[in-house]
Design a protein around this motif. Structure first.
Motif, PDB file in Angstrom:
ATOM      1  N   GLU A 144       0.810  -1.355  -0.049  1.00  0.00           N
ATOM      2  CA  GLU A 144       0.082   0.074  -0.025  1.00  0.00           C
ATOM      3  C   GLU A 144       0.879   1.280  -0.151  1.00  0.00           C
ATOM      4  OE1 GLU A 144       1.074  -0.926   4.113  1.00  0.00           O
ATOM      5  OE2 GLU A 144       0.386  -2.232   2.446  1.00  0.00           O
ATOM      6  N   ARG A 145       1.957   1.199   0.352  1.00  0.00           N
ATOM      7  CA  ARG A 145       3.124   2.414   0.163  1.00  0.00           C
ATOM      8  C   ARG A 145       3.865   2.497  -0.739  1.00  0.00           C
ATOM      9  NH1 ARG A 145       5.960   3.068   5.704  1.00  0.00           N
ATOM     10  NH2 ARG A 145       6.091   5.239   5.006  1.00  0.00           N
ATOM     11  N   SER A 161       2.291  -9.947   2.066  1.00  0.00           N
ATOM     12  CA  SER A 161       1.873  -8.905   1.211  1.00  0.00           C
ATOM     13  C   SER A 161       0.667  -9.743  -0.030  1.00  0.00           C
ATOM     14  CB  SER A 161       3.042  -8.190   0.228  1.00  0.00           C
ATOM     15  OG  SER A 161       3.543  -7.485   1.157  1.00  0.00           O
ATOM     16  N   ASP A 165      -1.331   0.475  -9.723  1.00  0.00           N
ATOM     17  CA  ASP A 165      -1.967  -0.990  -9.593  1.00  0.00           C
ATOM     18  C   ASP A 165      -1.243  -1.743 -10.345  1.00  0.00           C
ATOM     19  OD1 ASP A 165      -3.625   0.014  -7.506  1.00  0.00           O
ATOM     20  OD2 ASP A 165      -5.371   0.410  -8.812  1.00  0.00           O
ATOM     21  N   ARG A 169       2.073  -2.426  -9.118  1.00  0.00           N
ATOM     22  CA  ARG A 169       2.007  -3.196  -7.693  1.00  0.00           C
ATOM     23  C   ARG A 169       1.864  -4.778  -8.136  1.00  0.00           C
ATOM     24  NH1 ARG A 169      -1.833  -0.655  -5.596  1.00  0.00           N
ATOM     25  NH2 ARG A 169      -0.606   0.855  -4.649  1.00  0.00           N
ATOM     26  N   SER A 202      -2.478 -10.331   1.824  1.00  0.00           N
ATOM     27  CA  SER A 202      -3.198  -9.213   2.010  1.00  0.00           C
ATOM     28  C   SER A 202      -3.955  -8.644   0.631  1.00  0.00           C
ATOM     29  CB  SER A 202      -2.182  -8.174   2.621  1.00  0.00           C
ATOM     30  OG  SER A 202      -2.941  -6.879   2.726  1.00  0.00           O
ATOM     31  N   ALA A 203      -3.008  -8.549  -0.306  1.00  0.00           N
ATOM     32  CA  ALA A 203      -3.437  -8.045  -1.581  1.00  0.00           C
ATOM     33  C   ALA A 203      -4.835  -8.904  -2.137  1.00  0.00           C
ATOM     34  CB  ALA A 203      -2.201  -8.176  -2.804  1.00  0.00           C
TER      35      ALA A 203
END
Length: 192
Positions: free
Chosen positions: A27-28, A107, A53, A56, A110-111
């Protein structure tokens, strides 16, 4: 890196983004941070990736590929040891001691929780582990061990350390079809 090598520049950007995801969390991630880390002009990140996005997602794909490589090492270790419990515990413990592995795994989890399009990428680790373990313990126990692996991964992140090997072994043994003496309380280590 030369402007004349767009693939090298694109790779450098993805690598920088993956490193930042591990260090700061997905998110950062920002175009500016990635450009600084990759050593490229800020405009390069938007030239190669239409959105943060997309960048990422490419970073998470890179991290998933790294996890795939780690799983291949587990596959080889288990094949060499004929499915030894100790080999599995050693491999799992080594995985849990590697901050990059943990950060990448969490990560991805979470994603997937917030982006259904990334769920398949996140599940790739679990599905590959199930595939590897099924040959030794059958599909039900392989699935259970993969779920346990997710849990000990979260535990290692929360406690900034893996469970002791004796505890991992005690957790794994019931699903490997082998007998083992239970660990002593001192061997168990912290559980909270």
């Amino acid at each position: 890196m030369s402007k004349r090598d767009p693939e090298a520049r694109r790779t450098a950007i993805i690598t920088a983004a993956a490193d930042l995801v591990v260090e700061l969390g997905p998110e950062r991630l920002t175009h500016r941070r990635v450009a600084e880390r990759a050593g490229v002009p800020l405009g390069s990140t938007t030239q190669y990736f239409k959105s943060i996005d997309e960048l990422r997602t490419r970073a998470l794909e890179r991290l998933a590929a790294e996890i795939d490589d780690d799983l291949e090492a587990v596959r080889e270790s288990l094949a060499t040891s004929n499915g030894s419990i100790d080999a599995l515990v050693d491999d799992l413990h080594d995985y849990l001691r590697n901050h990059r592995n943990l950060a990448a795994d969490v990560s991805l989890m979470s994603a997937a929780a917030f982006d259904a399009d990334l769920r398949e990428l996140s599940l790739r680790w679990q599905n590959n582990l199930i595939d590897i373990l099924t040959a030794y313990v059958g599909p039900t126990n392989a699935h259970a061990l993969a779920i346990l692996a997710d849990g000990v991964t979260i535990h290692a992140v929360q406690h900034d350390a893996p469970l002791p090997k004796a505890t991992l072994r005690a957790i794994v043994v019931p699903f490997m079809g082998a007998d083992s003496k239970p660990p002593t309380p001192n061997e168990m280590g912290p559980t909270r």
